[in-house]
Design an enzyme around this catalytic site. Structure first.
Site, PDB file in Angstrom:
ATOM      1  N   ASN A 246       0.832  -1.204   0.000  1.00  0.00           N
ATOM      2  CA  ASN A 246       0.000   0.000   0.000  1.00  0.00           C
ATOM      3  C   ASN A 246       0.876   1.268   0.000  1.00  0.00           C
ATOM      4  OD1 ASN A 246      -2.367   1.768   0.270  1.00  0.00           O
ATOM      5  ND2 ASN A 246      -3.423  -0.109   0.875  1.00  0.00           N
TER       6      ASN A 246
ATOM      7  N   HIS B 165       3.331   0.156  -2.821  1.00  0.00           N
ATOM      8  CA  HIS B 165       3.849  -1.208  -2.764  1.00  0.00           C
ATOM      9  C   HIS B 165       5.379  -1.254  -2.782  1.00  0.00           C
ATOM     10  CE1 HIS B 165      -0.206  -2.428  -2.910  1.00  0.00           C
ATOM     11  NE2 HIS B 165      -0.409  -2.355  -4.205  1.00  0.00           N
TER      12      HIS B 165
ATOM     13  N   HIS C 237      -1.560  -9.729  -3.779  1.00  0.00           N
ATOM     14  CA  HIS C 237      -2.454  -8.845  -4.539  1.00  0.00           C
ATOM     15  C   HIS C 237      -3.282  -9.620  -5.570  1.00  0.00           C
ATOM     16  CE1 HIS C 237      -3.756  -5.134  -6.447  1.00  0.00           C
ATOM     17  NE2 HIS C 237      -3.045  -4.424  -5.597  1.00  0.00           N
TER      18      HIS C 237
ATOM     19  N   TYR D 288      -6.363 -10.769  -7.593  1.00  0.00           N
ATOM     20  CA  TYR D 288      -7.718 -10.308  -7.923  1.00  0.00           C
ATOM     21  C   TYR D 288      -8.574 -11.571  -8.018  1.00  0.00           C
ATOM     22  CZ  TYR D 288      -5.839  -5.776  -9.653  1.00  0.00           C
ATOM     23  OH  TYR D 288      -5.213  -4.563  -9.787  1.00  0.00           O
TER      24      TYR D 288
ATOM     25  N   ASP E 265     -11.747   1.149  -2.732  1.00  0.00           N
ATOM     26  CA  ASP E 265     -10.286   1.009  -2.753  1.00  0.00           C
ATOM     27  C   ASP E 265      -9.814   1.507  -1.393  1.00  0.00           C
ATOM     28  OD1 ASP E 265      -7.697   0.621  -3.425  1.00  0.00           O
ATOM     29  OD2 ASP E 265      -7.598   2.197  -4.952  1.00  0.00           O
TER      30      ASP E 265
ATOM     31  N   GLU F 164      -6.408  -7.269   0.163  1.00  0.00           N
ATOM     32  CA  GLU F 164      -4.995  -7.158   0.528  1.00  0.00           C
ATOM     33  C   GLU F 164      -4.891  -7.032   2.048  1.00  0.00           C
ATOM     34  OE1 GLU F 164      -3.418  -3.902  -2.100  1.00  0.00           O
ATOM     35  OE2 GLU F 164      -5.386  -4.152  -2.996  1.00  0.00           O
TER      36      GLU F 164
HETATM   37  C1  GLA Z   1      -2.865  -0.782  -6.318  1.00  0.00           C
HETATM   38  C2  GLA Z   1      -3.481  -0.921  -4.942  1.00  0.00           C
HETATM   39  C3  GLA Z   1      -4.963  -1.017  -5.050  1.00  0.00           C
HETATM   40  C4  GLA Z   1      -5.481   0.123  -5.888  1.00  0.00           C
HETATM   41  C5  GLA Z   1      -4.820   0.184  -7.212  1.00  0.00           C
HETATM   42  C6  GLA Z   1      -5.279   1.396  -7.976  1.00  0.00           C
HETATM   43  O1  GLA Z   1      -3.058  -1.950  -7.042  1.00  0.00           O
HETATM   44  O2  GLA Z   1      -3.023  -2.069  -4.292  1.00  0.00           O
HETATM   45  O3  GLA Z   1      -5.532  -0.994  -3.773  1.00  0.00           O
HETATM   46  O4  GLA Z   1      -5.287   1.339  -5.192  1.00  0.00           O
HETATM   47  O5  GLA Z   1      -3.416   0.282  -7.022  1.00  0.00           O
HETATM   48  O6  GLA Z   1      -4.810   1.300  -9.291  1.00  0.00           O
END
Ligand code: GLA
Length: 343
Positions: free
Chosen positions: A78, A105, A175, A177, A247, A309
């Site tokens: 983050n 990150h 991370h 999805y 987010d 996350e």
């Molecule tokens: C990263 C963060 C997400 C989000 C995206 C936005 O992937 O981990 O939480 O904020 O960026 O593009």
């Protein structure tokens, strides 16, 4: 455990894929590039094996088009405000890889590194990476190990350990999805989601927490009772409008059971999440816009997946009221997150 060559990076380095299969036929695939979860293939109620991890079929996608799909992020998952923090009175400037302003990150180091793989059992692999002294501006050299285990009770368990040669903040997460429909081209808005959190951390326009811990009650951020991800996502709450959806970091309640549950009725797949981290960033793929091609040659559209996350709250190094994330030189950081699949 099966090891195959997954691809070759532009600089010629080889990337390997490790595949594990449990007794129910569930499959977990992990790449040495970014210690990335490449696939999680889960049996559905209809007897199909569905890949619930959204991402890419090839290394080219991960190397050139990634929005962190499946990767391990660190040293600080983050964001860090102004890409700066102070520890023991010393100021550190870290890589400002987002808008030239914030550190996202950890500057992207872990997700772009080649990790060393050690398969110690047939269903468990350890990925190791040592971030050099001062890398991306962080203190000391940090040795990180991430163990991915596929259990026979259909769980993907991730165990993190890290040790640094200097006092440092640490925040590691995965991370992936998720899309429990397991089908490219679908979105996750109909997924039912429950997050055991009474509050969340609102942010400014750079996605940096303002410091407020805001109760979710009566807001679109209330997932204490299961509801479709899409139910309130279009509300006029400025926090949702600013981020084009969720987010945000949720402040998790302490519980012995699953702190998060997601469910998709077409496939009957439930995912329970267990963690010892105090927060989770729910990101609903708001900035995926179809311009990048994902698995099966299908564009990754808005809300194609959602991330959970698990983490220390964003920008903790600059937020004295948040649960703290600093570890001393030589102290071992440990954390665990487990995703359990049922149908
Ligand atoms: C990263 C963060 C997400 C989000 C995206 C936005 O992937 O981990 O939480 O904020 O960026 O593009």
């Amino acid at each position: 455990m099966e090891k195959t060559l997954f691809g070759t990076l532009k600089d010629g380095r080889e990337v390997y894929k490790y595949s594990m299969t449990n007794k129910n036929g569930m499959v977990l695939e992990v790449l040495t590039y970014g210690a990335t979860i490449q696939a999680i293939k889960v049996p559905s109620k209809n007897g199909e094996l569905l890949d619930v991890a959204v991402g890419f079929d090839t290394l080219d996608g991960h190397e050139n088009y990634s929005d962190y799909q499946g990767v391990t992020v660190g040293r600080y998952a983050n964001r860090i405000h102004n890409a700066q923090f102070t520890i023991n009175g010393q100021k550190y400037s870290v890589t400002a890889n987002e808008k030239g302003k914030t550190c996202l990150h950890g500057g992207g180091e872990f997700s772009k590194a080649i990790w060393e793989a050690t398969a110690d059992t047939d269903n468990s692999i350890v990925m190791s990476y040592t971030s050099p002294n001062g890398s991306c501006g962080f203190p000391g050299a940090m040795k990180t190990k991430v163990r991915f285990t596929l259990t026979d009770s259909n769980e993907v368990a991730i165990n993190y350990t890290a040790i640094c040669s200097a006092d440092t903040p640490v925040n590691l997460t995965n991370h992936t999805y998720f899309n429990l429909k397991g089908k490219a081209g679908t979105d996750v808005l109909s997924h039912e989601l429950r997050i055991d959190a009474d509050s969340f951390t609102p942010t400014d326009e750079d996605s940096i927490p303002t410091g407020e811990i805001r109760p979710v009650k009566g807001t679109a951020f209330d997932f204490s009772e299961s509801k479709p991800i899409g139910k309130d996502i279009g509300e006029s709450d400025p926090q949702l409008v600013m981020c084009k959806g969720y987010d945000h970091n949720f402040c998790l309640n302490e519980t012995a059971g699953a702190v998060i549950t997601a469910y998709e009725k077409e496939t009957g797949i439930t995912m329970n999440v267990y963690t010892d981290m105090p927060g989770v960033q729910l990101y609903t793929g708001n900035f995926l816009d179809g311009s990048v091609i994902g698995k099966g040659g299908v564009p990754l559209n808005k809300h194609a997946g959602f991330c959970l996350e698990t983490q220390f709250y964003p920008d903790t190094p600059n937020q004295p009221t948040f649960p703290q994330c600093n570890f001393r030189a030589g102290e071992i950081f440990r954390s665990m997150t487990r995703y359990e699949f049922k149908c």
